[in-house]
Design an enzyme around this catalytic site. Structure first.
Site, short mmCIF file in Angstrom:
data_model
loop_
_atom_site.label_atom_id
_atom_site.label_comp_id
_atom_site.label_asym_id
_atom_site.label_seq_id
_atom_site.Cartn_x
_atom_site.Cartn_y
_atom_site.Cartn_z
N CYS A 169 0.80 -1.23 0.00
CA CYS A 169 0.00 0.00 0.00
C CYS A 169 0.83 1.27 0.00
O CYS A 169 0.27 2.37 -0.02
CB CYS A 169 -0.96 -0.02 1.19
SG CYS A 169 -2.08 -1.44 1.15
N HIS A 309 -2.39 8.43 6.09
CA HIS A 309 -2.76 7.15 5.51
C HIS A 309 -4.22 6.84 5.87
O HIS A 309 -5.00 6.47 5.02
CB HIS A 309 -1.83 6.04 6.01
CG HIS A 309 -2.08 4.71 5.38
ND1 HIS A 309 -1.85 4.46 4.05
CD2 HIS A 309 -2.56 3.55 5.91
CE1 HIS A 309 -2.17 3.20 3.77
NE2 HIS A 309 -2.61 2.63 4.88
N GLU A 320 -0.51 5.97 13.40
CA GLU A 320 -0.22 7.25 12.75
C GLU A 320 -0.26 8.41 13.72
O GLU A 320 0.59 9.30 13.69
CB GLU A 320 -1.25 7.52 11.66
CG GLU A 320 -0.95 6.90 10.34
CD GLU A 320 -1.82 7.52 9.27
OE1 GLU A 320 -1.35 8.46 8.60
OE2 GLU A 320 -2.96 7.06 9.10
N LYS A 341 -9.23 8.63 2.18
CA LYS A 341 -9.80 7.28 2.06
C LYS A 341 -11.23 7.23 2.58
O LYS A 341 -11.98 6.32 2.24
CB LYS A 341 -8.93 6.27 2.81
CG LYS A 341 -7.56 6.03 2.19
CD LYS A 341 -6.78 4.97 2.96
CE LYS A 341 -5.41 4.73 2.37
NZ LYS A 341 -4.48 5.86 2.61
N HIS A 346 -9.72 2.74 -0.20
CA HIS A 346 -8.30 2.37 -0.17
C HIS A 346 -7.98 1.52 -1.39
O HIS A 346 -8.30 0.33 -1.45
CB HIS A 346 -8.02 1.59 1.11
CG HIS A 346 -6.56 1.31 1.37
ND1 HIS A 346 -5.57 1.62 0.46
CD2 HIS A 346 -5.93 0.75 2.44
CE1 HIS A 346 -4.40 1.26 0.95
NE2 HIS A 346 -4.60 0.74 2.14
N PHE A 405 1.14 -3.35 4.07
CA PHE A 405 1.39 -4.72 4.50
C PHE A 405 2.82 -5.10 4.12
O PHE A 405 3.30 -4.79 3.04
CB PHE A 405 0.41 -5.68 3.85
CG PHE A 405 -0.98 -5.64 4.44
CD1 PHE A 405 -1.27 -4.86 5.54
CD2 PHE A 405 -1.99 -6.41 3.90
CE1 PHE A 405 -2.54 -4.83 6.09
CE2 PHE A 405 -3.27 -6.40 4.44
CZ PHE A 405 -3.55 -5.60 5.53
#
Length: 421
Positions: A169, A309, A320, A341, A346, A405
């Site tokens: 990602c 993110h 975060e 998002k 996403h 990931f």
């Protein structure tokens, strides 16, 4: 690295609209493009919502042959590349092709085409032995991720470096960061860089279902993505693409190009900890942020906007928040932060580039997009996450971050002009 790198062209294919104008209009309106999956029957899945792109290949300028040959991700990449080229005003036929390159990010490549062909060959999984006579002659291009870079290179006429970056990602941030580094070190003068992903398919949906990463809030698709909200319970899968023209700043100035911003800093780290887990202290993301700010020679308290993110999972949003506090100090409580998002979902490897587009357009328009669906702030996420409505705000320096990931953590700093502050 002593050559500054400018963004001079933007192209976007995103949920809610094709093209940078439609994309920005969606963001500043605070509308969401999340809905019940329409590409296939999602009723057997735990999570049945996604942010789909209403995309007609031929209306978007692809020929019938291109639409037949290209996987959906490649279609998105080519269409957004054409838009950013036109937006830049750069005459690519006049460039040295060997000093023009391509960098494309993608997490899952040609998943859409691969799954479609598998269903045809196996008669929807009924047959173990398949007849190769039924296979598409273009299947190989979907199977090999490098075809994404090749298609964009052919579109542009670039004969320099052509690379696919696949770091989960963070791919969309890392592909642009890699392109920036190539220009800065003098290997090339111009790069077409960005990312594309089209993962809304049964195989991808089932994979995220298995680890419970996506939201099961199927009865309210428009409000399913809730970054930083106390009631968040997973991300909404999406698709999309964004591509940019990057060029050496003096090269851009010499031709009178419009400069959206300068990529002042970029850094990436890996936590070497867990495939999907994150430490709550946010240390690895903090390291990437700190290094990108150092490269940009930007004091943390001069960051005007942070594009988070903000996936909407419990652990990411806490992670975060801790990273912002560690790197920005007291300024973390004062700077506006948001997650797009919440509106466009996403899109895995593509989202980092889509978020760079949002950052550049925020600078361009003097406004910060909101975090939609943020009605019950999580006490552990106690920063200014710009709830629900866009905010007029002067933006001269932006920090954009990503988490992927595999333990990847990336950060990028974009400034309005080349300054040391």
């Amino acid at each position: 690295m002593n050559r500054s790198v400018a963004i001079t062209g933007i192209g976007v294919v995103a949920p809610g609209g094709v093209g940078k104008k439609a994309f920005w209009d969606l963001l500043v309106s605070g509308r969401t493009a999340t809905r019940t999956i329409s590409f296939f029957d999602p009723s057997r899945f735990r999570s049945q919502v996604a942010a789909e792109v209403d995309f007609d290949p031929q209306r978007s300028g692809l020929s019938p042959r291109e639409a037949r040959r290209l996987d959906r991700a490649a279609q998105f990449a080519v269409v957004s590349a054409r838009e950013c080229m036109a937006d830049s005003g750069l005459e690519f036929v006049e460039l040295d092709p060997h000093r023009t390159g391509v960098s494309v990010g993608s997490a899952v490549g040609g998943t859409t085409g691969l799954e479609r062909e598998y269903l045809v060959l196996s008669d929807s999984g009924r047959l173990w032995e398949v007849d190769s006579d039924y296979v598409s002659p273009h299947l190989f291009d979907a199977f090999v991720p490098s075809s994404l870079a090749a298609e964009v290179a052919w579109t542009v006429g670039a004969e320099g470096p052509a690379t696919v970056v696949s770091t989960g990602c963070t791919s969309g941030l890392d592909s642009v960061g890699y392109a920036r580094d190539l220009i800065a070190e003098g290997t090339v003068d111009v790069m077409i860089a960005g990312a594309a992903d089209t993962p809304i398919s049964p195989i991808a949906v089932s994979c995220f279902d298995a680890i419970k990463a996506t939201t099961p809030r199927n009865d309210d698709p428009e409000h399913a993505s809730r970054p930083f909200d106390r009631t968040r319970n997973g991300f909404v899968l999406a698709e999309g693409a964004a591509m940019f023209v990057l060029e050496e700043l003096e090269h851009a100035r010499a031709r009178g190009a419009h400069v959206y911003g300068v990529i002042g800093g970029y850094a990436t780290r890996c936590n070497a900890y867990h495939m999907t887990g994150l430490r709550p202290d946010g240390h690895e993301m903090a390291e990437a942020i700190r290094h990108s700010l150092d490269q940009a020679r930007l004091n943390p308290d001069l960051v005007d906007y942070v594009n988070a993110h903000g996936s909407g999972t419990k652990q990411n949003d806490r992670h975060e928040t801790a990273a912002f506090k560690e790197t920005l100090g007291q300024h973390a409580y004062e700077v506006p932060i948001s997650s797009i998002k919440s509106m466009v979902g996403h899109s895995l490897g593509a989202i980092g580039s889509i978020e760079i587009a949002a950052c550049a357009l925020a600078m361009e328009n003097g406004a910060v997009p909101p975090t939609a669906n943020l009605h019950e702030p999580d006490p552990e996420c106690d920063l200014d996450y710009v709830p629900n409505e866009a905010r007029e705000h002067g933006v001269d320096a932006v920090l954009s971050v990503g988490s992927g990931f595999g333990g990847f953590q990336s950060a990028m700093v974009i400034t309005r002009e080349e300054t040391t502050r």
